[in-house]
Design a protein around this motif. Structure first.
Motif, PDB file in Angstrom:
ATOM      1  N   GLU A 299       0.806  -1.227   0.000  1.00  0.00           N
ATOM      2  CA  GLU A 299       0.000   0.000   0.000  1.00  0.00           C
ATOM      3  C   GLU A 299       0.834   1.270   0.000  1.00  0.00           C
ATOM      4  O   GLU A 299       0.365   2.315  -0.448  1.00  0.00           O
ATOM      5  CB  GLU A 299      -0.937  -0.002   1.211  1.00  0.00           C
ATOM      6  N   PHE A 300       2.074   1.193   0.504  1.00  0.00           N
ATOM      7  CA  PHE A 300       2.919   2.385   0.580  1.00  0.00           C
ATOM      8  C   PHE A 300       4.293   2.103  -0.040  1.00  0.00           C
ATOM      9  O   PHE A 300       5.317   2.118   0.642  1.00  0.00           O
ATOM     10  CB  PHE A 300       3.066   2.838   2.036  1.00  0.00           C
ATOM     11  N   PRO A 301       4.315   1.830  -1.339  1.00  0.00           N
ATOM     12  CA  PRO A 301       5.584   1.483  -1.993  1.00  0.00           C
ATOM     13  C   PRO A 301       6.581   2.634  -1.933  1.00  0.00           C
ATOM     14  O   PRO A 301       6.210   3.804  -2.097  1.00  0.00           O
ATOM     15  CB  PRO A 301       5.162   1.185  -3.434  1.00  0.00           C
TER      16      PRO A 301
ATOM     17  N   GLY B 148      -5.034   2.194   2.671  1.00  0.00           N
ATOM     18  CA  GLY B 148      -3.948   2.678   1.840  1.00  0.00           C
ATOM     19  C   GLY B 148      -4.414   3.760   0.880  1.00  0.00           C
ATOM     20  O   GLY B 148      -3.764   4.798   0.722  1.00  0.00           O
ATOM     21  N   LYS B 149      -5.561   3.540   0.246  1.00  0.00           N
ATOM     22  CA  LYS B 149      -6.124   4.514  -0.687  1.00  0.00           C
ATOM     23  C   LYS B 149      -6.420   5.836  -0.001  1.00  0.00           C
ATOM     24  O   LYS B 149      -6.199   6.920  -0.563  1.00  0.00           O
ATOM     25  CB  LYS B 149      -7.392   3.941  -1.317  1.00  0.00           C
ATOM     26  N   LYS B 150      -6.932   5.766   1.241  1.00  0.00           N
ATOM     27  CA  LYS B 150      -7.265   6.967   1.995  1.00  0.00           C
ATOM     28  C   LYS B 150      -6.012   7.728   2.443  1.00  0.00           C
ATOM     29  O   LYS B 150      -5.984   8.969   2.453  1.00  0.00           O
ATOM     30  CB  LYS B 150      -8.094   6.582   3.226  1.00  0.00           C
ATOM     31  N   LEU B 151      -4.971   6.993   2.826  1.00  0.00           N
ATOM     32  CA  LEU B 151      -3.782   7.611   3.417  1.00  0.00           C
ATOM     33  C   LEU B 151      -2.776   8.123   2.400  1.00  0.00           C
ATOM     34  O   LEU B 151      -2.089   9.107   2.659  1.00  0.00           O
ATOM     35  CB  LEU B 151      -3.099   6.607   4.352  1.00  0.00           C
ATOM     36  N   ARG B 152      -2.672   7.484   1.259  1.00  0.00           N
ATOM     37  CA  ARG B 152      -1.639   7.865   0.288  1.00  0.00           C
ATOM     38  C   ARG B 152      -1.672   9.339  -0.099  1.00  0.00           C
ATOM     39  O   ARG B 152      -0.610   9.977  -0.169  1.00  0.00           O
ATOM     40  CB  ARG B 152      -1.718   6.952  -0.952  1.00  0.00           C
TER      41      ARG B 152
END
Length: 255
Positions: A99-101, A246-250
């Motif tokens: 989620e956070f590459p 992940g979508k919310k935080l990126r």
């Protein structure tokens, strides 16, 4: 067993412990129903069942902290640290990397953690890594124990103060406590999330990450079927939920 495999083993063991723990703590509804006319909130440290709380600290919380201490000594620094309860604990390293590459992300969640226990360990487990960002999801276990709402709120504010006393520039993401399939939690958690949102609006370098609205059923205040784990777990969500996190935080991490 090398360090990396040992870490994975204990993280997964800790997750299993958290799942067993959640079932144990959700057996009694009367002590966590904030809308029951006979409900009395709990303002003491620990759990209502202190013998089980002692077992939890000795067999789950302290061993996990020991592992985190060893890992902190090894990695020294981390750009982003997640802290909180089993919902964070279950955000396993492989999922985080997906989620956070390209980000230096570290998980410091502990199954069963409450605001009071997170407060006692935030310095040694989280701030020692000198993060630029701390993402926190915490509070559900407080409400499982029927903790007084004002106590939970004050603990959260103290956690924020402790982080910013270390470094005022640390960005804090307060992740909303998500819906579950436990009615009593779904009644009180939205009230707490409103508080988190207000704190973020009035506190520098604090952001509120809403997830309740997209994780609940369309016409019901409960966890949507698409996020339900296949093992009958009523508290935690599946990998799709972490994809949503992940979508919310990126976007926030890119600011």
């Amino acid at each position: 067993m090398n360090h990396k495999n040992r870490t994975k083993f204990f993280l997964r063991w800790g997750v299993l412990f958290a799942l067993v723990l959640s079932v144990t703590n959700c057996n009694s509804t009367s002590k966590r129903d904030y809308f029951d006319t006979n409900f009395k909130c709990f303002a003491e440290p620990g759990w209502r069942d202190q013998s089980n709380f002692k077992k939890y600290i000795e067999k789950g919380w302290l061993p996990t902290r020991l592992l985190y201490g060893e890992d902190n000594n090894r990695i020294k620094r981390s750009e982003i640290v997640f802290a909180g309860d089993s919902l964070v604990h279950l955000f396993l390293p492989d999922l985080m990397a997906k989620e956070f590459p390209g980000k230096s992300v570290t998980n410091r969640g502990i199954g069963g953690d409450m605001t009071e226990t997170l407060l006692t360990r935030i310095e040694e487990d989280v701030l020692v890594l000198n993060p630029k960002t701390v993402a926190i999801e915490i509070g559900g276990n407080d409400f499982i124990q029927g903790k007084c709402l004002s106590l939970v709120q004050n603990n959260l504010l103290t956690i924020i103060k402790k982080i910013h006393s270390k470094n005022q520039q640390i960005r804090i993401f307060l992740i909303a406590v998500p819906p579950t399939r436990v009615k009593e939690l779904n009644q009180i958690v939205p009230v707490y999330n409103l508080f988190l949102n207000q704190v973020a609006r009035t506190t520098p370098n604090v952001e509120y990450i809403e997830v309740w609205d997209v994780m609940r059923k369309l016409d019901s205040p409960t966890l949507s079927e698409e996020f339900i784990r296949p093992n009958g777990d009523s508290l935690h969500f599946n990998e799709k939920g972490y994809e949503l996190w992940g979508k919310k935080l990126r976007p926030y991490l890119q600011k």
